[in-house]
Design a protein around this motif. Structure first.
Motif, mmCIF file in Angstrom:
data_model
loop_
_atom_site.group_PDB
_atom_site.id
_atom_site.type_symbol
_atom_site.label_atom_id
_atom_site.label_comp_id
_atom_site.label_asym_id
_atom_site.label_seq_id
_atom_site.Cartn_x
_atom_site.Cartn_y
_atom_site.Cartn_z
ATOM 1 N N THR A 35 30.405 20.282 -52.528
ATOM 2 C CA THR A 35 29.485 19.162 -52.770
ATOM 3 C C THR A 35 30.251 17.931 -53.254
ATOM 4 N N ASN A 76 30.477 14.501 -51.066
ATOM 5 C CA ASN A 76 29.982 13.244 -51.633
ATOM 6 C C ASN A 76 31.098 12.215 -51.757
ATOM 7 N N SER A 98 31.686 10.787 -48.321
ATOM 8 C CA SER A 98 30.596 9.883 -47.907
ATOM 9 C C SER A 98 30.541 8.615 -48.743
ATOM 10 N N SER A 120 29.671 24.759 -47.668
ATOM 11 C CA SER A 120 29.041 23.846 -48.632
ATOM 12 C C SER A 120 29.395 22.390 -48.320
ATOM 13 N N ASN A 176 27.249 21.298 -45.250
ATOM 14 C CA ASN A 176 25.836 21.120 -45.594
ATOM 15 C C ASN A 176 25.585 19.774 -46.254
ATOM 16 N N VAL A 177 26.403 19.442 -47.243
ATOM 17 C CA VAL A 177 26.184 18.200 -48.000
ATOM 18 C C VAL A 177 26.607 16.982 -47.188
ATOM 19 N N THR A 194 26.541 16.527 -43.954
ATOM 20 C CA THR A 194 25.516 16.224 -42.947
ATOM 21 C C THR A 194 24.224 15.719 -43.599
ATOM 22 N N GLN A 195 23.901 16.251 -44.780
ATOM 23 C CA GLN A 195 22.740 15.740 -45.509
ATOM 24 C C GLN A 195 22.928 14.266 -45.877
ATOM 25 N N ASN A 196 24.175 13.874 -46.099
ATOM 26 C CA ASN A 196 24.479 12.481 -46.436
ATOM 27 C C ASN A 196 24.459 11.568 -45.211
ATOM 28 N N GLY A 197 24.231 12.138 -44.036
ATOM 29 C CA GLY A 197 24.207 11.344 -42.811
ATOM 30 C C GLY A 197 25.491 11.400 -42.020
ATOM 31 N N GLN A 199 28.651 13.378 -39.855
ATOM 32 C CA GLN A 199 28.676 14.331 -38.733
ATOM 33 C C GLN A 199 29.986 15.107 -38.733
#
Length: 387
Positions: A159, A163, A166, A191, A194-195, A197-200, A202
């Protein structure tokens, strides 16, 4: 009549021997035996040796201050040779033959996963200083009652670095390069993805290697063709050093991101200083931290070993402090009472921060991101998890 007399005499002698044996046992228990199941030889021996150095320092300090419960602590070491099967053999010996009250180690996730079931079966606490895989303390959604750790878990590292990619590096695309023989590497990869891609972001490609591989150029060529903004490389120092050296020789100048498996001075010896520029990794503490607890530990470690402590040394030291504190609070050397005390740990001051143990037996504490510049670690960011 004579036979009866002889029988009574023999019985009396046996009882006396048994009582003498009990007395001897009491005298012999003027020590508290703690086991150490560590990688002292093999591919990741440097991790195990550094962790043991930290543990031995914590024990030496405790013994010099009068010991614990009026007794001296003895660390009984067993070499798992950096292999999972040997990690199982080592902990079995420590518990069944050496009769330790708790076990510290192993250093890597894969070896800890191999050892942890033995601790559960024998109801003896195990604390890994540096095994970060989630499954060490939680099995099929249930907390393993006797398994603990003094390091944060893989999802937090994944994570943090996702982060960081990103938000700080503004990366939109990432390639993931994992050690497919390592539970540690695979867990971190998941992990991060997952994070990110959640942040936008790829993930545009994934490639894999095996521990002890030497030539990575074929796979690196594929990653280079993807042209990702960043490459996430969750692996251990030996492979990391070789991969970064070869990647830079191929003109791959994008940022490489990693995790605490990078945190060893040998990565610079293997890769060279320049190839490590523009790389970042998560870790448990920074030697540049001005916290008095960090400064005090570094000074003591240098005095003892005449070298800078690695993060594995710091986490080994913290694991020792965690166990010593639990034995004191338990006021007992019974494994079950030690387990209960470990479970109840709250706001314990360690070198790497103030630590509490959550319901899954994982620590709640801060993490850092470190940047490599000209072969030296530079503190970049500090992240405190939300409680």
């Amino acid at each position: 009549m004579q036979k009866k007399f002889i029988a009574i005499a023999m019985s009396t002698l046996l009882m006396a021997g048994a009582l003498a044996g009990c007395g001897g046992t009491k005298q012999a228990t003027n020590e508290i035996k703690i086991g150490g199941d560590f990688e002292l030889t093999g591919g990741v021996a440097n991790y195990g040796k550094q962790a043991v150095n930290g543990i031995q320092l914590a024990i030496k300090q405790a013994n010099a201050s009068g010991g614990v419960l009026g007794k001296q602590i003895t660390l009984v070491l067993a070499d798992n040779k950096s292999e999972a099967a040997e990690a199982t053999n080592a902990i079995t010996k420590l518990i069944t033959q050496d009769k330790v009250v708790a076990v510290l180690g192993p250093a890597t996730s894969s070896n800890t996963l191999a050892a942890v079931q033995v601790s559960q079966d024998n109801k003896v606490p195990i604390i890994t200083p540096t095994g970060t895989n989630e499954k060490i303390t939680v099995d099929n959604g249930k907390t393993r009652p006797y398994a603990f750790r003094s390091c944060f878990i893989d999802p937090l590292q994944g994570t943090i670095m996702a982060n960081f990619a990103s938000n700080t590096l503004k990366a939109k695309t990432a390639a993931i390069f994992i050690d497919s023989s390592s539970d540690y590497s695979k867990g971190l990869s998941q992990s991060f993805e997952n994070v990110f891609t959640q942040n936008g972001g790829q993930v545009i490609g994934k490639e894999a290697f095996l521990q002890k591989d030497q030539d990575f150029k074929s796979t690196l060529t594929k990653i280079k063709a993807m042209n990702p903004d960043v490459v996430f490389l969750p692996a251990y120092y030996e492979e990391v050093g070789k991969i970064l050296k070869q990647a830079r020789e191929m003109g791959m100048n994008m940022p490489f991101l990693g995790t605490d498996g990078w945190d060893d001075s040998k990565v610079v010896e293997i890769a060279g200083a320049a190839p490590l520029n523009n790389t970042y990794f998560s870790s448990h503490y920074s030697s540049q931290d001005t916290d008095p607890n960090v400064v005090k530990f570094i000074e003591a470690y240098k005095k003892e070993y005449n070298q800078e402590p690695s993060v594995f040394s710091a986490l080994g030291y913290d694991a020792g402090l965690l166990l010593i504190d639990a034995i004191k609070r338990a006021n007992s050397t019974e494994p079950e009472k030690i387990r209960q005390a470990l479970e109840q740990t709250q706001n314990l001051q360690l070198t790497t921060g103030i630590m509490s143990v959550d319901t899954n037996h994982n620590p709640i504490k801060s993490a850092v991101v470190i940047e490599m510049k000209d072969g030296k670690q530079m503190f970049k960011e500090k992240i405190t998890p939300k409680l």
